[in-house]
Design a protein around this motif. Structure first.
Motif, mmCIF file in Angstrom:
data_model
loop_
_atom_site.group_PDB
_atom_site.id
_atom_site.type_symbol
_atom_site.label_atom_id
_atom_site.label_comp_id
_atom_site.label_asym_id
_atom_site.label_seq_id
_atom_site.Cartn_x
_atom_site.Cartn_y
_atom_site.Cartn_z
ATOM 1 N N THR A 71 45.854 31.844 33.796
ATOM 2 C CA THR A 71 44.745 32.337 32.998
ATOM 3 C C THR A 71 43.550 32.694 33.870
ATOM 4 O OG1 THR A 71 43.369 31.864 31.067
ATOM 5 C CG2 THR A 71 43.715 30.065 32.627
ATOM 6 N N VAL A 72 42.649 33.480 33.329
ATOM 7 C CA VAL A 72 41.391 33.821 33.999
ATOM 8 C C VAL A 72 40.243 33.512 33.052
ATOM 9 C CG1 VAL A 72 42.435 35.616 35.432
ATOM 10 C CG2 VAL A 72 41.520 36.228 33.189
ATOM 11 N N MET A 73 39.068 33.318 33.611
ATOM 12 C CA MET A 73 37.904 32.986 32.791
ATOM 13 C C MET A 73 37.202 34.229 32.265
ATOM 14 S SD MET A 73 38.193 29.791 32.789
ATOM 15 C CE MET A 73 36.702 29.406 31.877
ATOM 16 N N GLU A 74 37.342 35.355 32.974
ATOM 17 C CA GLU A 74 36.662 36.581 32.578
ATOM 18 C C GLU A 74 37.650 37.746 32.641
ATOM 19 O OE1 GLU A 74 33.487 36.994 35.337
ATOM 20 O OE2 GLU A 74 32.565 35.054 34.825
ATOM 21 N N PRO A 75 37.562 38.689 31.679
ATOM 22 C CA PRO A 75 38.504 39.807 31.658
ATOM 23 C C PRO A 75 38.518 40.623 32.939
ATOM 24 C CG PRO A 75 37.271 39.698 29.611
ATOM 25 C CD PRO A 75 36.633 38.710 30.537
ATOM 26 N N ASP A 76 37.383 40.803 33.565
ATOM 27 C CA ASP A 76 37.322 41.651 34.749
ATOM 28 C C ASP A 76 38.052 41.031 35.934
ATOM 29 O OD1 ASP A 76 36.260 44.111 36.002
ATOM 30 O OD2 ASP A 76 35.142 42.693 37.265
ATOM 31 N N THR A 77 38.208 39.706 35.905
ATOM 32 C CA THR A 77 38.912 39.030 36.999
ATOM 33 C C THR A 77 40.347 39.523 37.112
ATOM 34 O OG1 THR A 77 37.553 37.062 36.704
ATOM 35 C CG2 THR A 77 39.602 36.794 37.928
ATOM 36 N N MET A 78 41.001 39.753 35.974
ATOM 37 C CA MET A 78 42.380 40.225 36.006
ATOM 38 C C MET A 78 42.482 41.609 36.648
ATOM 39 S SD MET A 78 45.214 40.198 32.972
ATOM 40 C CE MET A 78 45.002 38.427 32.774
ATOM 41 N N ARG A 79 41.524 42.475 36.304
ATOM 42 C CA ARG A 79 41.519 43.810 36.927
ATOM 43 C C ARG A 79 41.370 43.691 38.437
ATOM 44 N NH1 ARG A 79 38.124 46.675 39.414
ATOM 45 N NH2 ARG A 79 36.387 45.268 38.940
ATOM 46 N N ARG A 80 40.489 42.815 38.880
ATOM 47 C CA ARG A 80 40.238 42.640 40.310
ATOM 48 C C ARG A 80 41.464 42.060 41.010
ATOM 49 N NH1 ARG A 80 34.978 39.199 41.008
ATOM 50 N NH2 ARG A 80 35.182 39.886 43.184
ATOM 51 N N MET A 81 42.219 41.206 40.316
ATOM 52 C CA MET A 81 43.437 40.655 40.906
ATOM 53 C C MET A 81 44.499 41.737 41.067
ATOM 54 S SD MET A 81 43.925 36.768 39.479
ATOM 55 C CE MET A 81 43.942 37.158 37.744
ATOM 56 N N PHE A 82 44.679 42.564 40.047
ATOM 57 C CA PHE A 82 45.699 43.607 40.121
ATOM 58 C C PHE A 82 45.319 44.718 41.094
ATOM 59 C CE2 PHE A 82 47.595 41.563 36.506
ATOM 60 C CZ PHE A 82 48.935 41.892 36.596
ATOM 61 N N SER A 83 44.035 44.868 41.365
ATOM 62 C CA SER A 83 43.605 45.872 42.344
ATOM 63 C C SER A 83 43.696 45.343 43.765
ATOM 64 C CB SER A 83 42.166 46.309 42.048
ATOM 65 O OG SER A 83 41.258 45.244 42.323
#
Length: 441
Positions: A71-83
């Motif tokens: 899980t992530v705490m903020e939605p933007d974190t997932m985008r940053r991980m996939f990038s």
């Protein structure tokens, strides 16, 4: 939140607490410096210097991260991980086929063991080998490999890769450096592949010289070090990539199938790339529970290897006195004894494998039958690195993928018995069992 003990980190994926949101170039630089420094130390010392992962509640053993997804705490974190902006190097995880914290901890241990910048562990030794070859070679590519290899690896290179990927292999006597040089085609050959100690003939490769030759022609050197963990450190001797079947000596229990790829940060990150990485896309994922089991065994690997080697040396010398044709790198009669002596890490001996050439399969089978069924010296079984002695007639078992001409080229006699020397019981007790079986023949 887990507790961490930060020490030297021979793996660039060194890990930080997940609350650390900012990149820390200083930590990354320190990790890289220690990765280089660890190449000059004993493998046991390197293992004792890496970060220790404590359990979630402060346990001395790490917790098992059995989650498939994170899980992530903020939605933007997932985008940053996939990038690729955030990743396991700063303790952000997406999915366990990509990186898993428990598997990553075992990978740190493997990197320390082999003195490489990075490592990642896989579901089997063959998956490690095949993933490396598919990452390093392109369609139409060329490999130069030792003619004496584990049968599964030989089949991968001689049958599977040409059929599916148009990757061809030239097999050569790895001790004939002229033949190796002639087989390398500059601009086309991508990998030189060999085993540090060949299966099952125990031929020893001159890792420094072969690496020098390959690098002069822009070829990547991949070495299978399954037969000699702790004993040899191919990366320190010039190899670019080291692969392992962890199922063998590193596991030690004959109860787990696993593998590892040890190499540069660039290689491991490339193999785990979301778009082009062979490990990521083919998915030979190690289970976190398996990684935990294995990480608890590596700290005593050095002790086990010393005893495997000590007994193999004594048995080899005594078998030779009985008149048997024994192949063991620790014997002065071995063709590469002096070479091996110059490459080994001190205090780990010459490895736990020896071979006895009984000349015919009939004689080999008779000896193994007496050793198992009459005196209980060991077991007729494939694999190696177990605490009991394991023995097999290689030509009709682990090298059966080779045709008769290939076996002849590899130096595999029909009566060659490969023996992985165990350490249960006392040395004299087990030797008496061997001697009784031999005299009964």
């Amino acid at each position: 939140m887990a507790h961490f003990l930060e020490t030297q980190q021979p793996l660039v994926f060194s890990g930080k607490k997940r609350t650390d949101r900012d990149d820390d170039d200083g930590d990354a630089l320190a990790a890289k410096k220690s990765a280089l420094a660890v190449r000059d130390v004993d493998p046991a010392a390197a293992l004792s210097s890496i970060r220790h992962e404590f359990g979630e509640h402060g346990g001395v053993n790490m917790s098992i991260e059995a989650s498939a997804t994170f899980t992530v705490m903020e939605p933007d974190t997932m985008r940053r991980m996939f990038s690729g902006e955030l990743g396991p190097d700063n303790d952000f995880f997406v999915y366990s086929r990509h990186f898993n914290p428990t598997v990553l901890n075992l990978s740190r241990q493997m990197a320390a063991l082999e003195g490489t910048q990075a490592a990642y562990c896989t579901s089997s030794g063959m998956s490690a080998i095949s993933s490396v070859m598919l990452q390093l070679c392109s369609s139409g590519g060329h490999v130069v490999a030792a003619s004496t290899l584990y049968g599964g690896t030989h089949a991968l290179l001689s049958h599977f890769l040409p059929r599916t990927c148009n990757i061809t292999t030239s097999f050569v006597d790895i001790t004939d450096h002229g033949a190796v040089a002639n087989a390398i085609v500059e601009g086309r050959t991508e990998v030189l592949y060999f085993e540090s100690v060949a299966n099952p003939t125990l031929t020893v490769a001159d890792i420094p010289e072969l690496s020098r030759m390959a690098h002069e022609k822009g070829v990547t050197v991949v070495v299978d070090n399954t037969f000699a963990p702790m004993v040899l450190s191919p990366a320190k001797l010039g190899a670019d990539v080291v692969v392992h079947s962890i199922s063998k000596f590193i596991s030690g229990g004959a109860d787990i199938i696993a593998g590892a790829v040890c190499g540069s940060e660039k290689l491991v990150k490339g193999m785990m790339d979301l778009r082009g990485g062979s490990l990521m896309l083919l998915g030979p994922t190690m289970n976190a529970k398996v990684a935990f089991e294995l990480s608890e065994r590596i700290p005593h690997l050095g002790l086990r290897m010393r005893e495997h080697s000590r007994r193999a040396q004594v048995y080899a010398e005594r078998m030779r006195e009985l008149g048997l044709k024994v192949i063991y790198p620790g014997l002065e009669t071995h063709p590469q004894h002096r070479l091996f002596k110059g490459m080994v890490n001190r205090d780990y001996g010459y490895g736990g494998l020896l071979s006895i050439d009984m000349e015919t399969e009939e004689k080999a089978n008779k000896l193994m039958t007496y050793l198992q069924n009459a005196t209980q010296f060991g077991f007729m079984a494939v694999s190696l690195g177990y605490y009991e002695t394991l023995m097999s007639c290689s030509g009709s078992s682990t090298s059966s993928e080779l045709d008769p001409s290939q076996k002849e080229a590899a130096g595999i006699s029909p009566g060659l018995v490969r023996m992985s020397v165990g350490y249960v019981g006392t040395l004299e007790q087990k030797w008496t069992q061997f001697e009784k079986a031999f005299l009964r023949m």
